[in-house]
Design a protein around this motif. Structure first.
Motif, PDB file in Angstrom:
ATOM      1  N   TRP A  56      46.495  21.205  33.268  1.00 21.51           N
ATOM      2  CA  TRP A  56      45.867  22.117  32.153  1.00 21.51           C
ATOM      3  C   TRP A  56      44.569  23.213  32.761  1.00 21.51           C
ATOM      4  O   TRP A  56      44.457  24.125  32.251  1.00 21.51           O
ATOM      5  N   MET A  57      43.939  22.421  33.819  1.00 17.30           N
ATOM      6  CA  MET A  57      42.680  23.468  34.159  1.00 17.30           C
ATOM      7  C   MET A  57      43.355  24.402  35.022  1.00 17.30           C
ATOM      8  O   MET A  57      42.784  25.701  34.953  1.00 17.30           O
ATOM      9  N   TRP A  58      44.590  24.460  35.769  1.00 14.92           N
ATOM     10  CA  TRP A  58      45.234  25.696  36.477  1.00 14.92           C
ATOM     11  C   TRP A  58      45.899  26.462  35.561  1.00 14.92           C
ATOM     12  O   TRP A  58      46.133  27.544  36.128  1.00 14.92           O
ATOM     13  N   GLN A  59      46.117  26.051  34.355  1.00 21.72           N
ATOM     14  CA  GLN A  59      46.703  27.012  33.585  1.00 21.72           C
ATOM     15  C   GLN A  59      46.044  28.495  33.313  1.00 21.72           C
ATOM     16  O   GLN A  59      46.538  29.533  32.908  1.00 21.72           O
ATOM     17  N   GLN A  60      44.728  28.223  33.818  1.00 16.06           N
ATOM     18  CA  GLN A  60      43.774  29.521  33.544  1.00 16.06           C
ATOM     19  C   GLN A  60      44.251  30.619  34.763  1.00 16.06           C
ATOM     20  O   GLN A  60      43.887  31.947  34.469  1.00 16.06           O
ATOM     21  N   PHE A  61      44.631  30.084  35.952  1.00 17.01           N
ATOM     22  CA  PHE A  61      44.769  30.982  37.046  1.00 17.01           C
ATOM     23  C   PHE A  61      45.716  32.034  36.876  1.00 17.01           C
ATOM     24  O   PHE A  61      45.364  33.264  37.369  1.00 17.01           O
ATOM     25  N   PRO A  62      46.921  32.013  36.286  1.00 11.15           N
ATOM     26  CA  PRO A  62      47.721  33.306  36.215  1.00 11.15           C
ATOM     27  C   PRO A  62      47.085  34.122  35.215  1.00 11.15           C
ATOM     28  O   PRO A  62      47.201  35.372  35.585  1.00 11.15           O
ATOM     29  N   TRP A  63      46.326  33.773  34.242  1.00 13.47           N
ATOM     30  CA  TRP A  63      45.683  34.874  33.515  1.00 13.47           C
ATOM     31  C   TRP A  63      44.412  35.305  34.203  1.00 13.47           C
ATOM     32  O   TRP A  63      44.212  36.551  33.931  1.00 13.47           O
ATOM     33  N   ALA A  64      43.831  34.571  34.959  1.00 15.44           N
ATOM     34  CA  ALA A  64      42.871  35.202  35.833  1.00 15.44           C
ATOM     35  C   ALA A  64      43.340  36.329  36.741  1.00 15.44           C
ATOM     36  O   ALA A  64      42.681  37.501  36.932  1.00 15.44           O
ATOM     37  N   VAL A  65      44.586  36.017  37.592  1.00 15.78           N
ATOM     38  CA  VAL A  65      44.891  37.087  38.416  1.00 15.78           C
ATOM     39  C   VAL A  65      45.426  38.249  37.507  1.00 15.78           C
ATOM     40  O   VAL A  65      45.180  39.387  37.965  1.00 15.78           O
ATOM     41  N   LEU A  66      46.036  38.097  36.522  1.00 18.67           N
ATOM     42  CA  LEU A  66      46.375  39.409  35.516  1.00 18.67           C
ATOM     43  C   LEU A  66      45.518  39.934  35.042  1.00 18.67           C
ATOM     44  O   LEU A  66      45.330  41.273  35.119  1.00 18.67           O
ATOM     45  N   LEU A  67      44.250  39.477  34.689  1.00 17.92           N
ATOM     46  CA  LEU A  67      42.886  40.179  34.176  1.00 17.92           C
ATOM     47  C   LEU A  67      42.182  40.867  35.517  1.00 17.92           C
ATOM     48  O   LEU A  67      41.863  41.902  35.018  1.00 17.92           O
ATOM     49  N   PHE A  68      42.311  40.310  36.438  1.00 17.47           N
ATOM     50  CA  PHE A  68      41.664  40.883  38.049  1.00 17.47           C
ATOM     51  C   PHE A  68      42.525  42.296  38.215  1.00 17.47           C
ATOM     52  O   PHE A  68      41.933  43.235  38.405  1.00 17.47           O
ATOM     53  N   TRP A  69      43.620  42.011  38.223  1.00 22.12           N
ATOM     54  CA  TRP A  69      44.567  43.205  38.310  1.00 22.12           C
ATOM     55  C   TRP A  69      44.468  44.392  37.222  1.00 22.12           C
ATOM     56  O   TRP A  69      44.223  45.592  37.712  1.00 22.12           O
ATOM     57  N   LEU A  70      44.260  43.911  36.060  1.00 21.00           N
ATOM     58  CA  LEU A  70      44.205  44.826  35.005  1.00 21.00           C
ATOM     59  C   LEU A  70      42.643  45.532  35.004  1.00 21.00           C
ATOM     60  O   LEU A  70      42.454  46.821  34.551  1.00 21.00           O
ATOM     61  N   GLY A  71      41.836  44.664  35.190  1.00 25.58           N
ATOM     62  CA  GLY A  71      40.246  45.386  34.636  1.00 25.58           C
ATOM     63  C   GLY A  71      39.280  44.641  35.743  1.00 25.58           C
ATOM     64  O   GLY A  71      38.069  44.896  35.690  1.00 25.58           O
ATOM     65  N   GLY A  72      39.710  44.132  36.968  1.00 22.64           N
ATOM     66  CA  GLY A  72      38.878  43.692  37.999  1.00 22.64           C
ATOM     67  C   GLY A  72      38.145  42.690  37.509  1.00 22.64           C
ATOM     68  O   GLY A  72      38.198  41.775  36.598  1.00 22.64           O
ATOM     69  N   LEU A  73      36.749  42.323  38.259  1.00 26.38           N
ATOM     70  CA  LEU A  73      36.033  41.099  38.108  1.00 26.38           C
ATOM     71  C   LEU A  73      35.401  40.910  36.780  1.00 26.38           C
ATOM     72  O   LEU A  73      35.412  39.960  36.142  1.00 26.38           O
ATOM     73  N   PRO A  74      35.112  41.890  36.064  1.00 25.38           N
ATOM     74  CA  PRO A  74      34.444  42.020  34.778  1.00 25.38           C
ATOM     75  C   PRO A  74      35.434  41.182  33.934  1.00 25.38           C
ATOM     76  O   PRO A  74      34.913  40.403  32.879  1.00 25.38           O
ATOM     77  N   TRP A  75      36.589  41.488  33.682  1.00 28.59           N
ATOM     78  CA  TRP A  75      37.596  41.025  32.906  1.00 28.59           C
ATOM     79  C   TRP A  75      37.977  39.587  33.058  1.00 28.59           C
ATOM     80  O   TRP A  75      38.258  38.909  32.132  1.00 28.59           O
ATOM     81  N   VAL A  76      37.860  38.979  34.323  1.00 31.17           N
ATOM     82  CA  VAL A  76      37.940  37.698  34.727  1.00 31.17           C
ATOM     83  C   VAL A  76      36.775  36.875  34.580  1.00 31.17           C
ATOM     84  O   VAL A  76      37.087  35.860  33.604  1.00 31.17           O
ATOM     85  N   VAL A  77      35.716  37.293  34.242  1.00 27.84           N
ATOM     86  CA  VAL A  77      34.524  36.894  33.855  1.00 27.84           C
ATOM     87  C   VAL A  77      34.308  36.566  32.486  1.00 27.84           C
ATOM     88  O   VAL A  77      34.245  35.617  32.040  1.00 27.84           O
ATOM     89  N   TRP A  78      34.661  37.498  31.942  1.00 26.24           N
ATOM     90  CA  TRP A  78      34.715  37.583  30.354  1.00 26.24           C
ATOM     91  C   TRP A  78      35.871  37.060  29.687  1.00 26.24           C
ATOM     92  O   TRP A  78      35.822  36.591  28.585  1.00 26.24           O
ATOM     93  N   GLY A  79      36.954  37.440  30.317  1.00 27.98           N
ATOM     94  CA  GLY A  79      38.296  36.759  29.735  1.00 27.98           C
ATOM     95  C   GLY A  79      38.378  35.258  29.962  1.00 27.98           C
ATOM     96  O   GLY A  79      39.483  34.783  29.430  1.00 27.98           O
ATOM     97  N   ILE A  80      37.850  34.814  31.102  1.00 27.94           N
ATOM     98  CA  ILE A  80      37.930  33.338  31.548  1.00 27.94           C
ATOM     99  C   ILE A  80      36.804  32.572  31.194  1.00 27.94           C
ATOM    100  O   ILE A  80      36.564  31.631  30.070  1.00 27.94           O
ATOM    101  N   SER A  81      35.740  32.885  32.073  1.00 31.43           N
ATOM    102  CA  SER A  81      34.481  31.813  31.912  1.00 31.43           C
ATOM    103  C   SER A  81      33.832  31.997  30.723  1.00 31.43           C
ATOM    104  O   SER A  81      33.408  30.898  30.152  1.00 31.43           O
TER     105      SER A  81
END
Length: 302
Positions: A152-177
């Motif tokens: 369940w914790m690793w379920q975030q990872f594919p979405w983090a990769v997608l968000l990074f590809w679409l919007g870079g680090l800011p999207w990962v920080v705000w869309g995940i953490s």
């Protein structure tokens, strides 16, 4: 009786996302990243936590195709609290304990504000004589749900990769953490107040804990803050029982019903009567929602 102890994995998971949200969130803030945060939080709380984990997986308050249940449960995992079996166990334990004549403070949010926050967000409880819970066979033997539980914790990872590809680090920080930090903290806050203060229309005789309605949080929680209603009718898919009780999760559920994706929606009128449930003065005079008691969507054969 039981012992509350620090749970390092749970605590460090939460602290890591809160720290990232505060520090990196400040450094990477942008309008687009904030919109990603708003959109992803709304989707995971509504479709995932409210409709998937709570109303479907835990309470079986409606039926839907298995593929849709998997999607909803996956979105519920993304909220960041636990896997599907862990959520079911914790919820069933709290429900059981709160219906007893006495209840451990951990399970009823019975400590002061700050101590309860420490307990709920960083600790676990071990009861001396815990009840035995067994997930229903369709859940316990489901390989997809078991996989989600283990990862369940690793379920975030594919979405983090997608968000990074679409919007870079800011999207990962705000869309995940940032999303996880706000969702998990918000879940505790609503749980704390929903078991300590607020409005009540119903009283469950013999129960150590009564739920309270928190109207101000109805939209933010997708209807989950009508907790006194939920204590009264835990198997109901509708939580905002009266006309002035907005329930966004219910609105989405009825649209899915219109599309033929949801059926057999359970409402208070479909549930067995409870002799221990009493309406408090003034509750019977409130106007009930026409969507609730005048047929249609809530019928078992709908």
């Amino acid at each position: 009786m039981g012992r509350v102890y620090w749970a390092p994995v749970k605590s460090l998971w939460y602290l890591a996302h809160v720290s990232i949200a505060i520090v990196a969130g400040y450094l990477t803030f942008s309008l687009s990243s904030f919109l990603v945060f708003i959109g992803s939080t709304a989707i995971t709380l509504c479709l995932g936590h409210s409709l998937g984990m709570h109303r479907r997986l835990i309470h079986n308050a409606y039926e839907c195709p298995l593929w849709l249940e998997y999607i909803f449960v996956h979105l519920g995992i993304l909220v960041g609290m636990a896997g599907p079996l862990g959520m079911m166990h914790q919820h069933d334990l709290r429900d059981w304990a709160q219906r007893q004549t006495d209840c451990h403070p951990y399970l009823r949010h019975g400590q002061g504000f700050w101590k309860d926050g420490w307990w709920q967000l960083h600790c676990d409880l071990v009861l001396e004589q815990p009840p035995e819970f067994r997930a229903e066979p369709r859940v316990a033997g489901d390989r997809v749900l078991i996989f989600m539980e283990r990862t369940w914790m690793w379920q975030q990872f594919p979405w983090a990769v997608l968000l990074f590809w679409l919007g870079g680090l800011p999207w990962v920080v705000w869309g995940i953490s940032a999303r996880i930090a706000v969702s998990v903290t918000g879940h505790w806050l609503v749980g704390y107040f929903a078991h300590n203060r607020g409005e009540r229309d119903w009283h469950v005789e013999g129960a150590a804990v009564q739920g309270f309605n928190i109207p101000a949080a109805a939209y933010l929680t997708m209807g989950e803050s009508w907790h006194n209603n939920h204590h009264a009718y835990p198997g109901s898919a509708l939580l905002g029982l009266h006309e002035n009780q907005p329930d966004p999760g219910w609105w989405v559920l009825t649209r899915l019903h219109d599309l033929g994706l949801v059926w057999s929606i359970r409402l208070p009128e479909n549930l067995p009567q409870r002799s221990e449930l009493k309406a408090l003065p003034g509750a019977e005079g409130k106007e009930t929602s026409h969507r609730t008691f005048r047929g249609g969507v809530g019928r078992p054969d709908a």
